[in-house]
Design a protein around this motif. Structure first.
Motif, short mmCIF file in Angstrom:
data_model
loop_
_atom_site.label_atom_id
_atom_site.label_comp_id
_atom_site.label_asym_id
_atom_site.label_seq_id
_atom_site.Cartn_x
_atom_site.Cartn_y
_atom_site.Cartn_z
N SER A 35 33.78 23.15 50.34
CA SER A 35 32.33 23.67 50.72
C SER A 35 32.48 24.87 51.32
N ASP A 36 33.73 25.42 52.01
CA ASP A 36 33.85 26.50 52.54
C ASP A 36 33.76 27.74 51.42
N HIS A 37 34.22 27.32 50.24
CA HIS A 37 34.22 28.30 49.11
C HIS A 37 32.66 28.59 48.72
N LEU A 38 32.18 27.52 48.63
CA LEU A 38 30.63 27.36 48.23
C LEU A 38 29.70 28.08 49.20
N LEU A 39 30.02 27.73 50.39
CA LEU A 39 29.12 28.52 51.54
C LEU A 39 29.41 30.07 51.52
N SER A 40 30.50 30.40 51.03
CA SER A 40 30.65 31.93 51.14
C SER A 40 29.98 32.63 49.99
N LEU A 41 29.56 31.72 48.91
CA LEU A 41 28.83 32.07 47.98
C LEU A 41 27.16 32.04 48.32
N THR A 123 31.20 12.89 51.13
CA THR A 123 31.51 14.43 51.00
C THR A 123 30.54 15.18 50.36
N ASN A 124 29.34 14.59 49.71
CA ASN A 124 28.30 15.51 49.35
C ASN A 124 27.63 16.01 50.65
N ASP A 125 27.42 15.18 51.64
CA ASP A 125 26.78 15.61 52.85
C ASP A 125 27.53 16.55 53.65
N ILE A 126 28.55 16.77 53.31
CA ILE A 126 29.37 18.02 54.14
C ILE A 126 28.71 19.13 53.65
N LEU A 127 28.48 19.45 52.47
CA LEU A 127 27.96 20.66 51.82
C LEU A 127 26.25 20.73 52.51
N GLN A 128 25.74 19.77 52.12
CA GLN A 128 24.12 19.80 52.59
C GLN A 128 23.98 20.15 53.91
N ILE A 129 24.77 19.47 54.89
CA ILE A 129 24.47 19.70 56.35
C ILE A 129 24.85 21.10 56.75
N GLN A 130 25.62 21.82 55.97
CA GLN A 130 25.73 23.47 56.28
C GLN A 130 24.95 24.20 55.43
N LEU A 131 24.00 23.68 54.87
CA LEU A 131 23.16 24.68 54.17
C LEU A 131 21.68 24.52 54.26
N ASP A 132 21.07 25.60 54.29
CA ASP A 132 19.54 25.67 54.33
C ASP A 132 18.89 24.93 53.05
N GLY A 133 18.07 24.17 53.26
CA GLY A 133 17.41 23.30 52.00
C GLY A 133 15.66 23.28 52.48
N LEU A 134 15.05 22.93 51.20
CA LEU A 134 13.60 22.80 51.70
C LEU A 134 13.56 21.69 52.77
N VAL A 135 12.47 21.83 53.55
CA VAL A 135 12.04 20.81 54.50
C VAL A 135 11.18 19.82 54.24
N ASP A 136 10.14 20.16 53.48
CA ASP A 136 9.20 19.24 53.26
C ASP A 136 9.06 18.97 51.68
N ASP A 137 9.60 19.73 50.70
CA ASP A 137 9.38 19.47 49.31
C ASP A 137 10.87 19.17 48.86
N TYR A 138 11.93 18.91 49.64
CA TYR A 138 13.19 18.65 49.27
C TYR A 138 13.17 17.14 48.33
N THR A 139 13.70 17.27 47.19
CA THR A 139 13.46 15.79 46.45
C THR A 139 15.02 15.25 46.22
N MET A 140 15.28 14.06 46.38
CA MET A 140 16.56 13.29 46.13
C MET A 140 17.00 12.94 44.78
N ILE A 141 15.95 13.46 43.75
CA ILE A 141 16.38 13.25 42.41
C ILE A 141 17.00 14.70 41.97
N ARG A 142 16.09 15.54 42.35
CA ARG A 142 16.51 17.08 41.65
C ARG A 142 17.16 17.63 42.46
#
Length: 275
Positions: A35-41, A123-142
Motif C-alpha cells: 500500500s505504501d507504493h499506491l499511497l505515493s500515487l 489486507t484490503n482494509d490496510i489500503l482503505q484505512i489510509q485513504l480518503d474516500g466518500l463518506v455518505d455515498d461509498y458503495t461496498m459493491i463498486r
C-alpha cells in the motif's frame, strides 16, 4: 462445535479455514509494504499511518455477526483492523454465492480451504484505512471492489492468479444468464437489502446449529448472496481493465483510480454498463 466443522450445504464442499491469528501481523506488514507504493500515487488523499490487526473475540462487538470478517477502526493514532476469530461462515457463504462457477471449475474450491480469502479481507482494509474516500455515498459493491482487487494482486501465487481467474469467471457467468448483468442503478438496492439482512440475521450466524440452518436457507440469504456475487463481478471488471494495460501504464491507472475516481459517486458505473 466450531463453525469450521459444520456440515456443508454442498456435498463436495471443503472444510473452511479458520483465521490463524499468528499470520495476521505478517499479512498486515506485507499489505503495508504494497500500500505504501499506491499511497505515493494517491497524493493528497493518502494518509499514511501505522496499522495493526486486532482479534475481536467478543461477539458483542460483531455488528454483523459472522457476515463481515473485518472492519476498520480509525479512533486511535495506530489504526486497527478488527477481525473475527473464525472465517468458516463467511467462506461457506461465498461458496454458495459463487456455486455455479465453483461447480464448473472445481479447482477453485481449494481457495476456500486455505487462508487466502481471509488474508484479502484483512489486507484490503490496510489500503482503505489510509485513504480518503466518500463518506455518505461509498458503495461496498463498486468502490470497495478497488480495495479487494488490490488485495488479490498482493497474494502470492498460485492463489493470486486463481482468485483473479475466479473473479473473471464470475463476470462471464453473470453475463451469460438470460437476465444478464443487472442494471447498475439496481446495485444500491441490492447492497442496502443485504446490509439490512446482515443486521437482522446476524444472531443466526453465532451458533453452529443456527448458522448451518441459515446457510441452507438460500431464500433467507437471497439479498446477501446477490450482494456477494455482484461484489465479485465488480472485482472481475477491474481485473479485466487492469490486465489490458501495458505494464508502464498501470501506475497511472492506479493514480487516477485512487486520487480521482475512487472519490466519484459514479465509480465503476461505466465499466459495469459496458458488456
Amino acid at each position: 462445535m466450531a463453525l469450521s466443522s459444520l456440515p456443508s450445504p454442498h456435498h463436495h464442499a471443503p472444510t473452511c479455514a479458520p483465521v490463524v491469528t499468528a499470520d495476521v501481523p505478517a499479512w498486515v506488514a506485507k499489505a503495508q509494504s504494497h500500500s505504501d507504493h499506491l499511497l505515493s500515487l494517491a497524493g493528497p488523499v493518502a494518509h499514511r499511518a501505522e496499522v495493526v490487526g486486532v482479534l475481536a473475540d467478543d461477539e458483542a462487538d460483531w455488528t454483523f455477526g459472522n457476515f463481515m470478517l473485518t472492519w476498520l477502526d480509525s479512533s486511535q493514532e495506530v489504526r486497527r483492523i478488527w477481525h473475527l476469530p473464525n472465517a468458516a461462515f463467511f467462506l461457506r457463504l461465498i461458496e454458495i454465492a459463487y456455486a455455479p462457477v465453483l461447480d464448473a471449475n472445481p479447482s477453485y474450491r481449494t481457495l476456500l480451504t486455505d487462508t487466502s480469502r481471509i488474508q484479502m479481507s484483512i489486507t484490503n482494509d490496510i489500503l482503505q484505512i489510509q485513504l480518503d474516500g466518500l463518506v455518505d455515498d461509498y458503495t461496498m459493491i463498486r468502490h470497495h471492489a478497488l480495495m479487494l482487487f488490490s488485495s488479490a494482486l498482493w497474494l502470492d501465487e498460485p492463489q493470486r492468479s486463481q482468485w483473479l481467474d475466479l473473479y473473471d469467471d464470475l463476470v462471464t457467468y453473470v453475463d451469460s444468464r438470460p437476465e444478464g448483468r443487472p442494471h447498475v442503478d439496481s446495485l444500491a438496492a441490492v447492497e442496502s437489502a443485504a446490509f439490512a439482512d446482515f443486521v437482522t440475521l446476524a444472531p443466526q450466524t453465532l451458533t453452529a446449529e443456527s448458522a448451518d440452518a441459515l446457510l441452507n436457507d438460500h431464500e433467507a440469504l437471497a439479498h446477501v448472496l446477490d450482494y456477494q456475487l455482484y461484489a465479485g463481478v465488480a472485482i472481475g471488471l477491474l481485473w479485466r481493465e487492469y490486465r489490458a494495460l501495458d505494464e508502464a501504464e498501470r501506475d497511472e491507472w492506479y493514480r487516477t483510480q485512487l486520487s480521482e475516481r475512487y472519490l466519484d459517486t459514479d465509480y465503476l458505473k461505466t465499466e459495469w454498463m459496458a458488456q
